[in-house]
Design an enzyme around this catalytic site. Structure first.
Site, PDB file in Angstrom:
ATOM      1  N   TYR A 151     -11.046  -3.036   7.227  1.00 17.81           N
ATOM      2  CA  TYR A 151     -10.164  -2.122   6.790  1.00 17.81           C
ATOM      3  C   TYR A 151      -9.413  -1.849   7.987  1.00 17.81           C
ATOM      4  O   TYR A 151      -9.508  -1.504   9.034  1.00 17.81           O
ATOM      5  CB  TYR A 151     -10.823  -0.915   6.152  1.00 17.81           C
ATOM      6  CG  TYR A 151     -10.093  -0.087   5.303  1.00 17.81           C
ATOM      7  CD1 TYR A 151      -8.533  -0.131   5.277  1.00 17.81           C
ATOM      8  CD2 TYR A 151     -10.512   1.083   4.725  1.00 17.81           C
ATOM      9  CE1 TYR A 151      -7.736   0.529   4.431  1.00 17.81           C
ATOM     10  CE2 TYR A 151      -9.749   1.923   3.982  1.00 17.81           C
ATOM     11  CZ  TYR A 151      -8.495   1.702   3.593  1.00 17.81           C
ATOM     12  OH  TYR A 151      -7.914   2.516   2.923  1.00 17.81           O
ATOM     13  N   LYS A 179      -9.021  -5.506   4.172  1.00 15.35           N
ATOM     14  CA  LYS A 179      -7.982  -4.711   3.496  1.00 15.35           C
ATOM     15  C   LYS A 179      -6.868  -4.251   4.479  1.00 15.35           C
ATOM     16  O   LYS A 179      -7.251  -3.773   5.422  1.00 15.35           O
ATOM     17  CB  LYS A 179      -8.446  -3.510   2.491  1.00 15.35           C
ATOM     18  CG  LYS A 179      -7.426  -2.487   2.039  1.00 15.35           C
ATOM     19  CD  LYS A 179      -7.725  -1.417   1.421  1.00 15.35           C
ATOM     20  CE  LYS A 179      -6.786  -0.573   1.059  1.00 15.35           C
ATOM     21  NZ  LYS A 179      -7.293   0.813   0.469  1.00 15.35           N
TER      22      LYS A 179
END
Length: 304
Positions: A151, A179
């Site tokens: 992330y 992400k």
């Protein structure tokens, strides 16, 4: 050496979950008193799957993960995975500040059938150098046998995953996705040059990231426009770019608003307005003002 590396990548991909498409960063439906409405949880899961989404991210930031206890998150994931019943992918966030807790949460999510784990880097005074971040993920990688979705959200964590670090992380057995919520298309495109598969998480860049080659999204705003999100993905995948940009023009006003205001509260207000959930947040978050709610809902007009 190049041939060997190629074979290793191919073998790795055989064991990877396919997270392509719209992975909806699912809200957690709270009642006004802050308790979780599990009946609404089930209804929302069915509604989002019926809308055609490809995956659900349980305990996402939009799901107010920081304000869920470990026991609550585990219960949500257990009930959520059971309700999904294999109809779409399930990604569970297992982030925590304590290393042992991250591993414990991750192993539990894997044991109940999560397709992947979304894990923030060691934020809040944790190691901020590349070696320290790499070691953090290496420890988790050794403890699980399911895909890890890293992330990048520097605006929240204070940590940036550089393209160079991502190249190192992608050599781990299970670190197969990231992400990217940073919103910098230059960094995003550099990520796309690595062996790691990239999922867009910055709302205002979604259509451009899709066109650039990201495999899909982890998308909070899809809570209030799941049909439109799936349609956008389908249009870009079919290379119908004119139609995609026309749809994008209708989505963009609300996306710009949520991105620049109180994201979770605005997304939930929009979702409640369009029939998805109750719109409540859990303390310490506060409900938005009536004025901000009215401004938010006005941006939805092009979607009607």
């Amino acid at each position: 050496m190049a041939v060997l590396a190629g074979r290793q990548r191919n073998l790795k991909e055989l064991h990877m979950a396919n997270l392509a498409g719209i992975n909806l960063a699912m809200q957690t439906p709270f009642r006004a008193d802050g308790s979780i409405d599990f009946a609404e949880w089930d209804r929302l899961i069915d509604a989002y799957i019926d809308a055609g989404i490809h995956g659900l991210v349980l305990g996402a930031g939009t799901g107010q993960h920081p304000y869920l206890t470990e026991a609550e998150a585990n219960e949500l994931y257990e009930k959520g995975i059971k309700r999904v019943g294999g109809r779409c992918n399930v990604i569970c966030q297992t982030s925590a500040l304590n290393m042992d807790e991250v591993v414990r949460r991750s192993r539990h999510a894997e044991s109940i059938g999560a397709d992947a784990l979304m894990i923030l880097p060691p934020y809040l005074e944790g190691p901020d150098d590349d070696d320290g971040i790499f070691e953090f993920y290496r420890t988790i990688d050794a403890a699980v046998g399911v895909d890890i979705v890293g992330y990048n959200i520097p605006q929240a964590t204070g940590l940036s995953v550089s393209p160079e670090l991502l190249k190192r992380l992608s050599q781990l057995e299970n670190y197969n996705y990231i992400k990217d919520s940073g919103g910098d298309l230059s960094v995003h495109q550099a990520y796309l040059q690595t062996d790691c598969k990239v999922l867009n998480g910055a709302d205002p860049t979604t259509v451009y990231a899709m066109m650039a080659g990201t495999v899909g999204t982890i998308w909070g705003a899809a809570n209030y426009m799941p049909h439109e999100a799936v349609r956008l993905y389908d249009l870009v995948t079919a290379k119908e770019y004119d139609a995609a940009l026309e749809l994008w023009g209708k989505m963009l006003p609300s996306l710009l608003y949520v991105w620049s205001h109180r994201y979770v509260q605005c997304v939930l207000a929009a979702a409640q307005h369009r029939g998805f959930g109750h719109g409540y947040v859990r303390a310490p978050l506060q409900q938005i003002s009536d004025e901000m709610r009215a401004e938010m809902l006005a941006t939805l007009a092009p979607l009607s």
